[in-house]
Design a protein around this motif. Structure first.
Motif, short mmCIF file in Angstrom:
data_model
loop_
_atom_site.label_atom_id
_atom_site.label_comp_id
_atom_site.label_asym_id
_atom_site.label_seq_id
_atom_site.Cartn_x
_atom_site.Cartn_y
_atom_site.Cartn_z
N GLN A 97 -61.83 3.27 39.24
CA GLN A 97 -61.71 3.89 37.92
C GLN A 97 -60.40 3.51 37.25
O GLN A 97 -60.36 3.25 36.04
CB GLN A 97 -61.80 5.42 38.05
CG GLN A 97 -63.18 5.94 38.39
CD GLN A 97 -63.45 6.00 39.88
OE1 GLN A 97 -62.85 5.26 40.67
NE2 GLN A 97 -64.35 6.88 40.29
N ALA A 98 -59.31 3.46 38.03
CA ALA A 98 -58.01 3.08 37.46
C ALA A 98 -58.02 1.62 37.01
O ALA A 98 -57.49 1.29 35.94
CB ALA A 98 -56.90 3.31 38.49
N LYS A 99 -58.63 0.75 37.80
CA LYS A 99 -58.69 -0.66 37.42
C LYS A 99 -59.51 -0.83 36.14
O LYS A 99 -59.15 -1.61 35.26
CB LYS A 99 -59.30 -1.49 38.55
CG LYS A 99 -58.44 -1.59 39.79
CD LYS A 99 -57.12 -2.30 39.51
CE LYS A 99 -57.32 -3.77 39.27
NZ LYS A 99 -56.03 -4.45 38.95
N GLU A 100 -60.60 -0.10 36.03
CA GLU A 100 -61.40 -0.16 34.81
C GLU A 100 -60.59 0.34 33.62
O GLU A 100 -60.61 -0.25 32.52
CB GLU A 100 -62.66 0.68 34.96
CG GLU A 100 -63.52 0.70 33.71
CD GLU A 100 -64.75 1.57 33.84
OE1 GLU A 100 -65.28 2.02 32.80
OE2 GLU A 100 -65.20 1.81 34.99
N ALA A 101 -59.86 1.44 33.81
CA ALA A 101 -59.06 2.01 32.72
C ALA A 101 -58.00 1.03 32.25
O ALA A 101 -57.73 0.91 31.04
CB ALA A 101 -58.43 3.32 33.17
N LEU A 102 -57.36 0.32 33.18
CA LEU A 102 -56.36 -0.67 32.80
C LEU A 102 -56.99 -1.76 31.93
O LEU A 102 -56.41 -2.19 30.93
CB LEU A 102 -55.72 -1.29 34.04
CG LEU A 102 -54.84 -0.36 34.88
CD1 LEU A 102 -54.42 -1.06 36.17
CD2 LEU A 102 -53.61 0.09 34.10
N PRO B 103 -66.22 -5.99 39.41
CA PRO B 103 -67.04 -6.09 38.20
C PRO B 103 -66.56 -5.15 37.10
O PRO B 103 -66.61 -5.50 35.91
CB PRO B 103 -68.44 -5.70 38.69
CG PRO B 103 -68.44 -5.97 40.15
CD PRO B 103 -67.04 -5.68 40.60
N GLU B 104 -66.09 -3.94 37.49
CA GLU B 104 -65.60 -3.00 36.48
C GLU B 104 -64.41 -3.58 35.71
O GLU B 104 -64.34 -3.48 34.48
CB GLU B 104 -65.16 -1.68 37.14
CG GLU B 104 -66.25 -0.93 37.85
CD GLU B 104 -66.27 -1.20 39.34
OE1 GLU B 104 -66.59 -0.28 40.10
OE2 GLU B 104 -65.97 -2.35 39.74
N GLU B 105 -63.50 -4.23 36.46
CA GLU B 105 -62.31 -4.77 35.82
C GLU B 105 -62.66 -5.97 34.94
O GLU B 105 -62.22 -6.06 33.80
CB GLU B 105 -61.30 -5.18 36.89
CG GLU B 105 -59.98 -5.67 36.34
CD GLU B 105 -58.96 -5.94 37.43
OE1 GLU B 105 -57.78 -5.76 37.17
OE2 GLU B 105 -59.38 -6.33 38.54
#
Length: 439
Positions: free
Chosen positions: A101-106, A126-128
């Motif tokens: 979740q943090a990587k996606e938020a960044l 994949p999220e990032e």
């Protein structure tokens, strides 16, 4: 009564914190591991001041006159250099150290303002990739998750030779953060402590680095900019070697730069401050005749627009933030203070990123804790922070009469202390004296 009332005096050498550290080591036989960066007071950008315009130079009028912020990274060899809207980027922080979740938020936050984020050790999620407009892929000694397909999916590649918090040392990821997903991406056993190598396995010096950079260019059809990142130590020589090896961009990370986990003794006693490293890097590029042709990114303790403006004035093309980005996402937030205290810490002090028990859901792989972080809202918070940083830097640049952030120069700076004047190579305020010059 206070101890002073009894005439007791604390030792400057063996103060209570030092005594506690010795006692803890004696009781456990284990060295202290933590995250974050150096906490000791070091010369930093606060020790510099900008010279606003008045009579001898004219300032720009508020928000009515333009002050541009765009920067292009990787113009030396890459077919597709990165074109960013603002010269503040997100430094490499791994999935494993941080939650998905943090990587996606960044990625969301950086993309919203038109800048880049970086994978960190451990591979590309994949999220990032899905939420990052500009994604830099870190190529580290561990080779975790490295494959040609992900190299081609990236927008730039950063060859990491060192990190400001631990130059000369490898990364650490404790077993409680190595879940099945993390283990699968890194080809590691689940739940077992991991320590990355401190140097790349297939080279022993700059000649081998040149070969590796050529291999990476061929894999990616010469499209991607190639960065080389070094921890700030022998910066002048390291930058020259990186340029000779073929780097498009050099990243210099000072000792105030953070980390997910390493020995406390490393964080506090290895490397040099960002303020000392930056002018060395610029001098190396200038002597090679490639300053601005090979772009320079500086990181390590960058907190706001003033730090960014001063770094650019000293010759950087961009800055990178890590710890500040996590704080913008919600790290160390007062709303979690009670839970931080249960962990033996407090909001504003929490640095146990290695333990994976972060109540904010950022430096954890615990599914329940990670679920607390809404990547959309956290990304919005990061974007707001990046906008504020950029506007602050613009405000300062306009005050110095500059129509672009990259027009800031050393002549716009003075130093408050002899130490910072010597490191930054700018005059001591109120004088023309730069310590060490003209002797």
């Amino acid at each position: 009564m206070e101890p002073a009332a009894y005439g007791l005096r604390e030792s400057a050498t063996f103060d209570r914190a030092t005594i506690h550290a010795i006692q803890r080591a004696a009781e456990t036989g284990v060295y202290d591991i933590r995250g974050w960066g150096a906490k000791r007071k070091l010369p930093h950008f606060d020790d510099l001041l900008l010279l606003g315009a008045s009579m001898s130079r004219y300032p720009l009028e508020g928000y009515r006159e333009r002050c541009d912020t765009d920067v292009v990274l990787g113009t030396r060899h890459a077919k597709h250099p990165l074109r960013l809207a603002t010269p503040v980027t997100i430094a490499g922080m791994s999935f494993g150290a941080l939650s998905a979740q943090a990587k996606e938020a960044l990625g969301r936050g950086a993309s919203e303002v038109g800048t880049s984020t970086t994978t960190g050790d451990g591979g590309m999620t994949p999220e990032e990739r899905g939420h990052s407009k500009h994604l830099v892929y870190q190529y580290l000694p561990s080779r975790y998750g490295m494959n040609p397909d992900d190299l081609r999916k990236a927008d730039a590649i950063e060859v990491v030779l060192g990190q400001g918090a631990k130059p000369g040392g490898g990364g650490m990821l404790l077993g409680q953060k190595i879940t099945e997903r993390v283990a699968g991406m890194r080809t590691l056993p689940v739940g077992i402590d991991q320590r990355s190598a401190c140097r790349h396995p297939d080279w022993t010096g700059p000649d081998d680095l040149a070969i590796k950079i050529l291999e990476l260019r061929e894999i990616t059809d010469w499209e991607k900019p190639i960065y080389v990142k070094v921890g700030a130590t022998r910066t002048y020589y390291d930058v020259k070697l990186a340029v000779h090896a073929g780097a498009d961009v050099v990243v210099v990370d000072g000792m105030q730069g953070g980390t997910a986990a390493t020995q406390d003794v490393f964080i506090e006693h290895v490397g040099i401050p960002t303020l000392a490293a930056l002018p060395q890097a610029v001098r190396a590029l200038q002597e090679l005749g490639v300053h601005r042709e090979v772009q320079l990114i500086v990181s390590g303790g960058i907190r706001g627009g003033a730090d960014m403006a001063k770094a650019l004035a000293l010759g950087a093309d961009a800055v990178a933030i890590g710890t500040a980005a996590l704080i913008a996402l919600g790290d160390n937030h007062p709303r979690y203070d009670a839970e931080y205290r249960q962990l033996g810490s407090a909001a504003g002090y929490f640095d146990d990123y290695q333990d994976g028990r972060d109540p904010a859901g950022i430096s954890t792989q615990d599914e329940e804790l990670a679920a607390r972080l809404d990547p959309v809202e956290a990304g919005r918070r990061l974007a707001n922070y990046l906008r504020v940083m950029t506007m602050e830097a613009q405000t300062l640049a306009r005050a110095c009469g500059k129509a672009h952030l990259l027009h800031l120069e050393p002549e716009d700076l003075v130093a408050l202390t002899i130490e910072s004047a010597a490191m930054a190579r700018v005059p001591l305020a109120g004088t023309n004296w730069i310590p060490g010059e003209g002797l």
